[in-house]
Structure formats: C-alpha cells, structure tokens
Design a protein around this motif. Structure first.
Motif, PDB file in Angstrom:
ATOM      1  N   SER A  64      -9.989  15.198  -8.899  1.00 47.06           N
ATOM      2  CA  SER A  64     -11.289  14.565  -9.119  1.00 47.06           C
ATOM      3  C   SER A  64     -11.152  13.100  -9.548  1.00 47.06           C
ATOM      4  O   SER A  64     -12.045  12.297  -9.315  1.00 47.06           O
ATOM      5  CB  SER A  64     -12.100  15.346 -10.154  1.00 47.06           C
ATOM      6  N   LEU A  65     -10.025  12.740 -10.157  1.00 46.46           N
ATOM      7  CA  LEU A  65      -9.810  11.363 -10.610  1.00 46.46           C
ATOM      8  C   LEU A  65      -9.162  10.489  -9.538  1.00 46.46           C
ATOM      9  O   LEU A  65      -9.176   9.269  -9.638  1.00 46.46           O
ATOM     10  CB  LEU A  65      -8.953  11.346 -11.885  1.00 46.46           C
ATOM     11  N   SER A  66      -8.544  11.120  -8.532  1.00 45.96           N
ATOM     12  CA  SER A  66      -7.890  10.414  -7.415  1.00 45.96           C
ATOM     13  C   SER A  66      -6.957   9.279  -7.850  1.00 45.96           C
ATOM     14  O   SER A  66      -7.081   8.150  -7.372  1.00 45.96           O
ATOM     15  CB  SER A  66      -8.939   9.847  -6.457  1.00 45.96           C
ATOM     16  N   PRO A  67      -5.998   9.555  -8.747  1.00 46.18           N
ATOM     17  CA  PRO A  67      -5.087   8.488  -9.172  1.00 46.18           C
ATOM     18  C   PRO A  67      -4.078   8.153  -8.077  1.00 46.18           C
ATOM     19  O   PRO A  67      -3.800   8.976  -7.206  1.00 46.18           O
ATOM     20  CB  PRO A  67      -4.382   9.104 -10.381  1.00 46.18           C
ATOM     21  N   HIS A  68      -3.514   6.959  -8.163  1.00 46.31           N
ATOM     22  CA  HIS A  68      -2.448   6.595  -7.235  1.00 46.31           C
ATOM     23  C   HIS A  68      -1.152   7.320  -7.612  1.00 46.31           C
ATOM     24  O   HIS A  68      -0.417   7.774  -6.743  1.00 46.31           O
ATOM     25  CB  HIS A  68      -2.216   5.079  -7.250  1.00 46.31           C
ATOM     26  N   VAL A  69      -0.882   7.404  -8.922  1.00 48.56           N
ATOM     27  CA  VAL A  69       0.342   8.036  -9.420  1.00 48.56           C
ATOM     28  C   VAL A  69      -0.026   9.026 -10.519  1.00 48.56           C
ATOM     29  O   VAL A  69      -0.835   8.714 -11.396  1.00 48.56           O
ATOM     30  CB  VAL A  69       1.325   6.980  -9.982  1.00 48.56           C
ATOM     31  N   ASP A 110       2.586  -1.674  -5.587  1.00 47.31           N
ATOM     32  CA  ASP A 110       3.330  -0.408  -5.445  1.00 47.31           C
ATOM     33  C   ASP A 110       2.407   0.767  -5.735  1.00 47.31           C
ATOM     34  O   ASP A 110       2.399   1.765  -5.023  1.00 47.31           O
ATOM     35  CB  ASP A 110       4.515  -0.341  -6.425  1.00 47.31           C
ATOM     36  N   ALA A 111       1.642   0.653  -6.822  1.00 49.76           N
ATOM     37  CA  ALA A 111       0.726   1.734  -7.212  1.00 49.76           C
ATOM     38  C   ALA A 111      -0.329   1.948  -6.136  1.00 49.76           C
ATOM     39  O   ALA A 111      -0.607   3.073  -5.741  1.00 49.76           O
ATOM     40  CB  ALA A 111       0.054   1.413  -8.547  1.00 49.76           C
ATOM     41  N   ALA A 112      -0.902   0.856  -5.629  1.00 48.98           N
ATOM     42  CA  ALA A 112      -1.978   0.947  -4.638  1.00 48.98           C
ATOM     43  C   ALA A 112      -1.513   1.608  -3.347  1.00 48.98           C
ATOM     44  O   ALA A 112      -2.300   2.215  -2.628  1.00 48.98           O
ATOM     45  CB  ALA A 112      -2.541  -0.432  -4.347  1.00 48.98           C
ATOM     46  N   SER A 113      -0.202   1.522  -3.053  1.00 49.38           N
ATOM     47  CA  SER A 113       0.314   2.110  -1.813  1.00 49.38           C
ATOM     48  C   SER A 113       0.551   3.613  -1.935  1.00 49.38           C
ATOM     49  O   SER A 113       0.837   4.289  -0.962  1.00 49.38           O
ATOM     50  CB  SER A 113       1.619   1.419  -1.402  1.00 49.38           C
ATOM     51  N   LYS A 114       0.444   4.146  -3.144  1.00 53.79           N
ATOM     52  CA  LYS A 114       0.668   5.585  -3.360  1.00 53.79           C
ATOM     53  C   LYS A 114      -0.671   6.315  -3.399  1.00 53.79           C
ATOM     54  O   LYS A 114      -1.666   5.765  -3.807  1.00 53.79           O
ATOM     55  CB  LYS A 114       1.441   5.821  -4.654  1.00 53.79           C
ATOM     56  N   ASP A 115      -0.649   7.573  -2.998  1.00 54.34           N
ATOM     57  CA  ASP A 115      -1.880   8.354  -2.959  1.00 54.34           C
ATOM     58  C   ASP A 115      -1.647   9.700  -3.638  1.00 54.34           C
ATOM     59  O   ASP A 115      -1.297  10.677  -2.998  1.00 54.34           O
ATOM     60  CB  ASP A 115      -2.321   8.544  -1.504  1.00 54.34           C
ATOM     61  N   GLY A 116      -1.771   9.701  -4.960  1.00 60.88           N
ATOM     62  CA  GLY A 116      -1.565  10.938  -5.716  1.00 60.88           C
ATOM     63  C   GLY A 116      -0.107  11.341  -5.826  1.00 60.88           C
ATOM     64  O   GLY A 116       0.213  12.517  -5.983  1.00 60.88           O
ATOM     65  N   ALA A 117       0.815  10.374  -5.758  1.00 61.28           N
ATOM     66  CA  ALA A 117       2.246  10.676  -5.876  1.00 61.28           C
ATOM     67  C   ALA A 117       2.531  11.246  -7.264  1.00 61.28           C
ATOM     68  O   ALA A 117       2.060  10.712  -8.273  1.00 61.28           O
ATOM     69  CB  ALA A 117       3.061   9.418  -5.644  1.00 61.28           C
ATOM     70  N   GLY A 161     -13.387   4.347 -13.798  1.00 61.18           N
ATOM     71  CA  GLY A 161     -13.200   3.734 -12.475  1.00 61.18           C
ATOM     72  C   GLY A 161     -11.906   4.174 -11.819  1.00 61.18           C
ATOM     73  O   GLY A 161     -11.429   5.291 -12.004  1.00 61.18           O
ATOM     74  N   GLU A 162     -11.281   3.250 -11.074  1.00 61.36           N
ATOM     75  CA  GLU A 162     -10.053   3.568 -10.336  1.00 61.36           C
ATOM     76  C   GLU A 162      -8.883   3.746 -11.295  1.00 61.36           C
ATOM     77  O   GLU A 162      -8.722   2.981 -12.241  1.00 61.36           O
ATOM     78  CB  GLU A 162      -9.735   2.436  -9.347  1.00 61.36           C
ATOM     79  N   VAL A 163      -8.066   4.781 -11.051  1.00 60.24           N
ATOM     80  CA  VAL A 163      -6.918   5.077 -11.911  1.00 60.24           C
ATOM     81  C   VAL A 163      -5.627   4.830 -11.132  1.00 60.24           C
ATOM     82  O   VAL A 163      -5.400   5.432 -10.090  1.00 60.24           O
ATOM     83  CB  VAL A 163      -6.958   6.542 -12.412  1.00 60.24           C
ATOM     84  N   ASP A 164      -4.792   3.940 -11.665  1.00 63.20           N
ATOM     85  CA  ASP A 164      -3.502   3.686 -11.026  1.00 63.20           C
ATOM     86  C   ASP A 164      -2.462   4.711 -11.474  1.00 63.20           C
ATOM     87  O   ASP A 164      -1.754   5.283 -10.655  1.00 63.20           O
ATOM     88  CB  ASP A 164      -3.024   2.265 -11.332  1.00 63.20           C
ATOM     89  N   VAL A 165      -2.350   4.922 -12.789  1.00 62.40           N
ATOM     90  CA  VAL A 165      -1.382   5.885 -13.318  1.00 62.40           C
ATOM     91  C   VAL A 165      -2.111   6.848 -14.240  1.00 62.40           C
ATOM     92  O   VAL A 165      -2.748   6.432 -15.207  1.00 62.40           O
ATOM     93  CB  VAL A 165      -0.236   5.197 -14.089  1.00 62.40           C
ATOM     94  N   LEU A 166      -2.005   8.142 -13.928  1.00 59.84           N
ATOM     95  CA  LEU A 166      -2.625   9.202 -14.732  1.00 59.84           C
ATOM     96  C   LEU A 166      -1.546   9.970 -15.470  1.00 59.84           C
ATOM     97  O   LEU A 166      -0.660  10.563 -14.844  1.00 59.84           O
ATOM     98  CB  LEU A 166      -3.408  10.160 -13.830  1.00 59.84           C
ATOM     99  N   PHE A 167      -1.577   9.934 -16.804  1.00 64.29           N
ATOM    100  CA  PHE A 167      -0.679  10.744 -17.629  1.00 64.29           C
ATOM    101  C   PHE A 167      -1.416  12.050 -17.887  1.00 64.29           C
ATOM    102  O   PHE A 167      -2.403  12.084 -18.624  1.00 64.29           O
ATOM    103  CB  PHE A 167      -0.349  10.025 -18.934  1.00 64.29           C
ATOM    104  N   LEU A 168      -0.931  13.129 -17.265  1.00 60.20           N
ATOM    105  CA  LEU A 168      -1.667  14.390 -17.193  1.00 60.20           C
ATOM    106  C   LEU A 168      -0.963  15.514 -17.943  1.00 60.20           C
ATOM    107  O   LEU A 168       0.157  15.894 -17.590  1.00 60.20           O
ATOM    108  CB  LEU A 168      -1.810  14.771 -15.708  1.00 60.20           C
ATOM    109  N   PRO A 169      -1.602  16.084 -18.994  1.00 62.92           N
ATOM    110  CA  PRO A 169      -0.971  17.216 -19.688  1.00 62.92           C
ATOM    111  C   PRO A 169      -1.022  18.475 -18.822  1.00 62.92           C
ATOM    112  O   PRO A 169      -2.039  18.770 -18.211  1.00 62.92           O
ATOM    113  CB  PRO A 169      -1.817  17.379 -20.951  1.00 62.92           C
ATOM    114  N   VAL A 170       0.110  19.178 -18.769  1.00 65.13           N
ATOM    115  CA  VAL A 170       0.205  20.407 -17.972  1.00 65.13           C
ATOM    116  C   VAL A 170       0.876  21.475 -18.833  1.00 65.13           C
ATOM    117  O   VAL A 170       2.058  21.355 -19.151  1.00 65.13           O
ATOM    118  CB  VAL A 170       1.042  20.183 -16.685  1.00 65.13           C
TER     119      VAL A 170
END
Length: 197
Positions: free
Chosen positions: A145-150, A184-191, A120-129
């Motif tokens: 594709s996941l559209s996280p807030h952060v 705070d998370a909801a107000s961000k858009d892929g920050a 479902g909706e993702v607030d914080v995505l910990f993404l390996p790079v």
C-alpha cells in the motif's frame, strides 16, 4: 547516503558529515548496545531496545533527540512523527531528496489518515516483520500500500523473514551496508534489501 543495521530496529544513516540513528539500543536492552556518535537520534518507543540516547552520544557528538510525534527540522533534515498504538512513533525523514519511513514497533497494518496524507512517496521503508510487530501478511500488505522503492525488513526472526519473503515473491538482496542515491532508489520498485547487523 549509507545505511547500516545495528540489530533490532536500530539503523545508522550517514550522509555527508551528518549521522542519524533510528532507535538506538541502550545498555539496558538484551540486544547489543550501540556505541557511536549521532547528530540526530529518533526514538520510536521509550523502552531499552529503542531509547539508547547515551549510547548515541560519543566523542564530540551529542544528538538532537526526537522522541515523539510532531514536526522537526535540524541541520536541513526534516522529520515528521506520527503516533500509533502502543505509544509507538512512526517517522518520515526527508534528506538528500529522499524520504525514509521508519515504522518503529508498529503492530497494526494501517497508518492514520494524517500520516498517509503527509508521507507521500517513500524511497526507503524500514518495515518491522515479526518479533511482536506485524506478521508477514500484514507487513506485505502495508508495504504494497505504501509502494516504496526499497524495503528494509527489521526486528525480524528467521521464520518471519522467510514468510515475508514468500509473501513478496522470494527475491531479496543481502548486504552489510546499503549505499543509496536518489536516482538509485528511484530505479528500484519494491526491492527488498536485508541488511545484516
């Protein structure tokens, strides 16, 4: 909640009197091991960079260990684990009205259909790079594709992070700790927030 980075894929998340740790670093790792007590420890792979359960046991705290796929609930925290290639487990954690998604040492751009439907909706995505995981383009495509807030990059080297930021448009915030509430998370858009270890 307060999130701090302890190197590699290791993140400490504190909320109220609870402490959760993703991928605690063990003494056998080449990375700096952690040394703090956690109530919940999530291990994405059984390897020294991720399985330092003893290091997350400190003082009065001995963690409830989650080290594989399945559904878990402990002290009001709900966790779902999904197996990916390379014996890696991706974790979706629901707490304080937010969803944290920790991708572990993910090496493929796609998540399973089961994981996609459950997350479902993702607030914080910990993404390996980089670092033997997703390349900059793959990481960027998966994040989109996941559209996280952060987005919190992890396990990166300087070159991979630079390439990822370029793919994402170059804007990021660097900080030593991230303090976040649902609004705070909801107000961000892929920050993109780079947490310094």
């Amino acid at each position: 909640m307060v999130i701090t980075h302890h190197g590699g894929q290791c993140f400490k998340v504190t909320f109220g009197d609870l402490t959760l740790v993703f991928d605690p670093i063990s003494k056998k790792s080449k990375l700096e091991p952690i040394r703090f007590g956690a109530d919940i420890a999530l291990v994405s792979r059984n390897a020294p960079d991720y399985n330092g359960i003893e290091e997350a046991t400190y003082g009065e705290k001995k963690p409830f260990v989650i080290d594989g796929p399945g559904e878990y609930e402990y002290r009001g925290v709900e966790v779902q684990g999904f197996l990916t290639k390379g014996f890696n487990t991706v974790y979706s954690v629901a707490l304080e009205g937010m969803t944290l998604l920790h991708l572990g040492a993910l090496t493929e751009q796609e998540l399973s259909k089961e994981a996609r439907e459950a997350i479902g909706e993702v607030d914080v995505l910990f993404l390996p790079v980089g670092g033997g995981t997703l390349g900059a383009k793959e990481a960027s495509a998966l994040a989109s594709s996941l559209s996280p807030h952060v987005i919190v990059p992890m396990r990166y080297d300087a070159a991979a992070l630079k390439d990822f930021l370029k793919e994402e448009g170059g804007a990021e915030e660097e900080t030593e700790k991230l303090t976040l509430k649902k609004k705070d998370a909801a107000s961000k858009d892929g920050a993109i927030i780079v947490l310094k270890p």
